[in-house]
Design a protein around this motif. Structure first.
Motif, short mmCIF file in Angstrom:
data_model
loop_
_atom_site.label_atom_id
_atom_site.label_comp_id
_atom_site.label_asym_id
_atom_site.label_seq_id
_atom_site.Cartn_x
_atom_site.Cartn_y
_atom_site.Cartn_z
N PHE A 331 39.91 67.64 42.55
CA PHE A 331 38.83 68.42 41.85
C PHE A 331 37.19 67.61 42.15
CE2 PHE A 331 42.15 69.70 39.14
CZ PHE A 331 42.27 71.56 40.12
N ILE A 332 37.52 66.37 41.68
CA ILE A 332 36.87 65.22 42.07
C ILE A 332 36.94 63.75 42.10
CG2 ILE A 332 35.62 64.67 39.51
CD1 ILE A 332 32.60 65.64 39.74
N GLY A 333 36.52 63.09 41.90
CA GLY A 333 36.78 61.63 42.39
C GLY A 333 36.90 60.84 41.34
N ILE A 334 37.61 60.36 40.49
CA ILE A 334 36.98 58.77 39.23
C ILE A 334 36.21 58.05 39.56
CG2 ILE A 334 39.07 57.50 39.68
CD1 ILE A 334 40.40 58.01 37.00
N GLY A 335 36.01 57.81 41.13
CA GLY A 335 34.19 57.07 41.23
C GLY A 335 33.18 57.11 40.50
N THR A 336 33.07 58.72 41.06
CA THR A 336 32.28 59.56 40.40
C THR A 336 31.59 59.18 38.39
OG1 THR A 336 32.44 61.61 40.97
CG2 THR A 336 30.71 61.45 39.68
N LYS A 337 30.60 58.09 38.48
CA LYS A 337 30.52 58.07 36.94
C LYS A 337 29.08 58.11 36.96
CE LYS A 337 31.65 54.05 38.52
NZ LYS A 337 31.52 51.99 38.59
N MET A 338 28.51 58.62 37.69
CA MET A 338 26.81 58.86 36.65
C MET A 338 26.82 60.01 36.13
SD MET A 338 25.40 56.86 38.50
CE MET A 338 24.75 55.75 39.94
N GLY A 339 25.69 60.02 34.80
CA GLY A 339 26.29 60.74 33.44
C GLY A 339 27.49 60.78 32.73
#
Length: 430
Positions: A331-339
């Motif tokens: 679904f999405i990488g856990i490194g996606t941290k913006m917002g």
């Protein structure tokens, strides 16, 4: 650039100002903020929560902020300037406070946008306090000490508990108004408790048990209702001003609202430090300290969840570790941290797996992090779980409330058809 030069760039909130200035607070989470303001009052700060609503707030914001700016910034700035121009306050004795996470999006420009707007309105002398755990700015008269932060942490726990219990009682109360009346009574009681010395987690647990029992005693008529989760950008997700009173609208349409708490977002912000170590090898000692803090906060959250579960009437709040367990790289990488980053799809997944398959994803129009982490994951989520029912609602000065509500009504109609729940009459406004 020297520190002195940096300080000249903004009006500081001084020790002298603390004595007789009123700090205006924008409204995002009414129950949470009332408790936090009481805590600040205990430490000598005079605060006032702004609860103004109506089209004039956005109109005021548009006068002083470019319409391409983030919608939450436009609303909060509009609310501040509307208050300052109302004649209610002595503008020479007022300060403003703005909450900042310091993330990599337009939200990081909120304070500078507010100061530019104040200058344009001839109010450049009004101090703006940037409230941030990251210490973005320093104000001699406003300091976040460990005791204050400790109490604020408990205030968020209480606020999340009340938010969950109110939403689980309100759609089913036999006597309309019982739930809100009890919540206000408990808020007054908690505010008095927060004003005393020696606030401890032991007290929080004891009080939480009492609160759960009081809500369980509300006369309720349990009928089958559609459960609708609300996720999205943090301000629009929670603020009645930002989402056009979305919670109230859903309850009036016969739904039970489920909203993930603010406490998860606080842990998420902390947890990012651990991810930086794991992904990039950065600041290993800082990440070690952060990991200890996260464990303590998660343990607090777990204990409150267990208290709710033990009583047996209500669905207990989700613990942060459950959100983490829902994450999947497909679904999405856990490194996606913006917002709101990976937390947003994690909340959608947790809602789905807990039986809340109807979700409203709220976001400011043009919010890049939330379009990626919200709208961007909707298709893979629907591919994986065909029965999930998600609608993305953009909030913007150009978006009409009628259109937003009609889209939500259509989602509710589909939900009732899917789960064979008697449908409330669907009226489309023109």
């Amino acid at each position: 650039m020297s520190n002195k030069q940096e300080e000249k760039k903004y009006v500081s909130f001084t020790e002298e100002m603390k004595k007789d200035y009123t700090i205006l607070v924008p409204n995002m989470l009414p129950m949470h903020f009332k408790l936090i303001m009481k805590i600040l009052g205990t430490y000598g700060y005079k605060t006032e929560l702004l609860t103004t609503e109506g089209p004039e707030i956005a109109e005021t914001g548009l006068k002083y902020v470019h319409n391409d700016a983030c919608y939450p910034a436009l609303l909060v700035i509009g609310q501040f300037i509307h208050a300052l121009q109302s004649g209610k306050y002595d503008t020479k004795k007022v300060a403003l406070i703005y909450f900042q996470t310091g993330g990599g999006c337009r939200a990081s420009n909120y304070v500078s946008l507010l100061r530019k707007a104040l200058e344009k309105a001839g109010l450049e002398y009004v101090p703006v306090i940037a409230f941030s755990f990251g210490g973005i700015e320093k104000h001699p008269g406003f300091k976040m000490t460990v005791p204050i932060l400790h109490r604020i942490l408990y205030a968020v726990l209480y606020g999340d508990l009340l938010l969950s219990l109110v939403n689980q009682c309100k759609p089913y109360e036999t006597n309309k108004g019982d739930t809100e009346a009890l919540a206000e009574c408990i808020l007054t009681d908690l505010a008095t408790l927060m004003d005393k010395e020696g606030v401890s987690f032991r007290q929080v647990k004891k009080k939480s048990r009492e609160i759960v029992k009081k809500f369980a005693s509300i006369p309720m008529t349990k009928t089958e209702k559609v459960k609708v989760g609300i996720v999205g950008e943090i301000y629009v997700k929670y603020s009645p001003l930002g989402n056009n009173n979305l919670e109230r609208f859903l309850v009036e349409e016969g739904a039970e609202v489920v909203i993930p708490g603010l406490y998860d977002f606080l842990i998420y912000c902390l947890y990012d430090g651990i991810l930086d170590r794991d992904l990039y090898g950065e600041n290993k000692f800082g990440a070690f300290i952060t990991s200890i803090a996260c464990k303590i906060l998660i343990n607090f959250q777990k204990k409150i969840s267990e208290i709710v579960a033990e009583e047996g009437t209500f669905t207990p709040p989700t613990v942060f570790t459950e959100l983490l367990s829902r994450m999947d790289d497909k679904f999405i990488g856990i490194g996606t941290k913006m917002g709101e980053g990976w937390l947003l799809p994690a909340e959608m997944l947790e809602l789905y797996h807990s039986g809340v398959k109807n979700i409203v994803c709220t976001q400011p129009f043009g919010c890049l992090p939330n379009h990626i982490c919200g709208k961007g994951v909707m298709k893979p989520l629907k591919d994986a779980y065909p029965d999930i029912n998600i609608v993305a609602i953009d909030y913007d000065p150009g978006a009409t409330r009628v259109n937003q509500e009609n889209r939500i009504k259509l989602m509710l109609a589909n939900a009732r058809n899917e789960f064979a729940v008697p449908e409330k009459k669907f009226e489309v406004k023109l």
